[in-house]
Design a protein around this motif. Structure first.
Motif, PDB file in Angstrom:
ATOM      1  N   GLY A 107       2.687  12.146  14.544  1.00 52.16           N
ATOM      2  CA  GLY A 107       3.095  12.168  13.144  1.00 52.16           C
ATOM      3  C   GLY A 107       3.843  10.905  12.777  1.00 52.16           C
ATOM      4  N   VAL A 108       3.891  10.622  11.489  1.00 53.44           N
ATOM      5  CA  VAL A 108       4.692   9.507  10.984  1.00 53.44           C
ATOM      6  C   VAL A 108       5.595  10.022   9.866  1.00 53.44           C
ATOM      7  CG1 VAL A 108       3.007   7.737  11.589  1.00 53.44           C
ATOM      8  CG2 VAL A 108       2.897   8.803   9.336  1.00 53.44           C
ATOM      9  N   PHE A 109       6.746   9.370   9.726  1.00 56.76           N
ATOM     10  CA  PHE A 109       7.703   9.733   8.678  1.00 56.76           C
ATOM     11  C   PHE A 109       8.094   8.469   7.939  1.00 56.76           C
ATOM     12  CE2 PHE A 109      11.971  10.411   7.013  1.00 56.76           C
ATOM     13  CZ  PHE A 109      11.845  11.656   6.407  1.00 56.76           C
ATOM     14  N   VAL A 110       7.838   8.442   6.658  1.00 54.11           N
ATOM     15  CA  VAL A 110       8.217   7.314   5.803  1.00 54.11           C
ATOM     16  C   VAL A 110       9.143   7.856   4.729  1.00 54.11           C
ATOM     17  CG1 VAL A 110       7.416   5.464   4.294  1.00 54.11           C
ATOM     18  CG2 VAL A 110       5.994   6.189   6.229  1.00 54.11           C
ATOM     19  N   TYR A 129       0.944   6.067   1.617  1.00 54.66           N
ATOM     20  CA  TYR A 129       0.209   7.329   1.439  1.00 54.66           C
ATOM     21  C   TYR A 129      -0.936   7.445   2.441  1.00 54.66           C
ATOM     22  CZ  TYR A 129      -2.788  10.843  -0.729  1.00 54.66           C
ATOM     23  OH  TYR A 129      -3.578  11.948  -0.947  1.00 54.66           O
ATOM     24  N   GLU A 130      -1.696   6.372   2.590  1.00 53.36           N
ATOM     25  CA  GLU A 130      -2.843   6.404   3.494  1.00 53.36           C
ATOM     26  C   GLU A 130      -2.401   6.551   4.942  1.00 53.36           C
ATOM     27  OE1 GLU A 130      -4.885   2.847   2.383  1.00 53.36           O
ATOM     28  OE2 GLU A 130      -6.011   3.842   0.772  1.00 53.36           O
ATOM     29  N   LEU A 131      -1.313   5.879   5.324  1.00 50.46           N
ATOM     30  CA  LEU A 131      -0.806   6.001   6.689  1.00 50.46           C
ATOM     31  C   LEU A 131      -0.360   7.432   6.961  1.00 50.46           C
ATOM     32  CD1 LEU A 131       0.269   4.883   9.410  1.00 50.46           C
ATOM     33  CD2 LEU A 131       2.409   4.355   8.194  1.00 50.46           C
ATOM     34  N   THR A 132       0.433   7.989   6.062  1.00 49.50           N
ATOM     35  CA  THR A 132       1.017   9.308   6.294  1.00 49.50           C
ATOM     36  C   THR A 132      -0.038  10.403   6.272  1.00 49.50           C
ATOM     37  OG1 THR A 132       3.059   8.520   5.262  1.00 49.50           O
ATOM     38  CG2 THR A 132       2.850  10.880   5.582  1.00 49.50           C
ATOM     39  N   THR A 133      -0.904  10.359   5.295  1.00 51.38           N
ATOM     40  CA  THR A 133      -1.953  11.391   5.249  1.00 51.38           C
ATOM     41  C   THR A 133      -2.958  11.189   6.387  1.00 51.38           C
ATOM     42  OG1 THR A 133      -3.221  10.081   3.642  1.00 51.38           O
ATOM     43  CG2 THR A 133      -1.743  11.780   2.763  1.00 51.38           C
ATOM     44  N   GLY A 134      -3.212   9.936   6.748  1.00 51.86           N
ATOM     45  CA  GLY A 134      -4.164   9.668   7.824  1.00 51.86           C
ATOM     46  C   GLY A 134      -3.716  10.247   9.148  1.00 51.86           C
ATOM     47  N   VAL A 135      -2.454  10.025   9.511  1.00 48.86           N
ATOM     48  CA  VAL A 135      -1.950  10.522  10.796  1.00 48.86           C
ATOM     49  C   VAL A 135      -1.606  12.002  10.711  1.00 48.86           C
ATOM     50  CG1 VAL A 135      -0.128  10.311  12.520  1.00 48.86           C
ATOM     51  CG2 VAL A 135      -1.108   8.251  11.482  1.00 48.86           C
ATOM     52  N   ASN A 136      -0.824  12.391   9.706  1.00 48.35           N
ATOM     53  CA  ASN A 136      -0.302  13.755   9.664  1.00 48.35           C
ATOM     54  C   ASN A 136      -1.363  14.796   9.321  1.00 48.35           C
ATOM     55  OD1 ASN A 136       2.090  12.474  10.179  1.00 48.35           O
ATOM     56  ND2 ASN A 136       3.078  13.015   8.256  1.00 48.35           N
ATOM     57  N   LEU A 137      -2.298  14.445   8.444  1.00 42.28           N
ATOM     58  CA  LEU A 137      -3.352  15.393   8.065  1.00 42.28           C
ATOM     59  C   LEU A 137      -4.677  15.078   8.763  1.00 42.28           C
ATOM     60  CD1 LEU A 137      -2.677  15.872   4.242  1.00 42.28           C
ATOM     61  CD2 LEU A 137      -1.961  17.325   6.149  1.00 42.28           C
TER      62      LEU A 137
END
Length: 240
Positions: free
Chosen positions: A85-88, A100-108
């Protein structure tokens, strides 16, 4: 060519190179599991019962390689822990499209394909299975001191998906649970910030990696628990 695991179970763990992920690898090994561990920078293991696979879990091709490697090496998949997971943290209007792309890409995205493949394998081999998501307690208690809309958007989605998976596959023996964390003492938090971070929890301390590992293993050992979100957050979700 797969090897005979003599009935031994196999866990797949994402985000496994350090911190919580590395702790989970160690915890599952101590309980007799073979482990397939993946992250972008993971190194080879000297333990013959730990297979490491490098790759970005946001890329569906990584998920394909990880599950294929698990089946080739150990013959099965019994547990998947979606730990990557990533947290921004930014004010909402400061988030960029890249954030948005980083967070949704890894987390979802990092949850979606590997979970599909793992569940397919569990169904094919019979005997049930277990899927665990690592999420954040911020989903349940927004905090004005922590700007976390993207974390809540993605990890909140995982918590909802956890319950949906639990109900969809309960009749076929596959359980789905989540562990919602407070702030955990990992290398990503510099020591000078520890007193401030500890004070954000009613128990007055940060969580330890061992707290998370014990929570996940509790769920692993609890065949009558599914669809649960277990809060390991020092009391944050209860209020402060």
């Amino acid at each position: 060519m797969s090897i005979d695991t003599d009935g031994r179970k196999v866990a797949v763990i994402t985000g496994a190179s350090q911190g919580i992920g590395a702790g989970l690898v160690e915890g599952y090994r101590k309980h007799g599991y073979a482990v397939v561990a993946t992250s972008r920078g993971i190194e080879s293991s000297q333990d013959p019962d730990v297979l490491t696979v490098r790759g970005d879990i946001a890329d569906p091709a990584t998920a394909e390689r990880v599950v294929a490697a698990a089946v080739e090496r150990f013959g099965r998949v019994d547990t998947l822990v979606n730990n990557a997971g990533v947290f921004v943290a930014k004010p909402f209007t400061d988030f960029t499209l890249a954030d948005y792309e980083l967070t949704t890409g890894v987390n979802l995205g990092g949850f979606f394909r590997i979970t599909q493949l793992a569940v397919e394998r569990m169904l094919a081999q019979g005997g049930g299975g277990h899927v665990v998501q690592i999420t954040t307690s911020l989903v349940d208690h927004a905090d004005s001191a922590v700007t976390s809309v993207l974390a809540s958007l993605t990890k909140g989605g995982l918590q909802s998906a956890t319950k949906a998976l639990a109900i969809e596959y309960a009749g076929r023996g596959i359980r789905s649970n989540a562990v919602a964390l407070g702030i955990v003492n990992t290398p990503m938090h510099p020591a000078e910030y520890h007193p401030t971070l500890a004070a954000m929890h009613p128990l007055g301390r940060m969580g330890e990696i061992s707290d998370v590992v014990e929570a996940v293993l509790y769920l692993e050992r609890s065949p009558f628990v599914t669809g649960d979100v277990l809060h390991v957050d020092g009391g944050q979700s209860a209020g402060r």
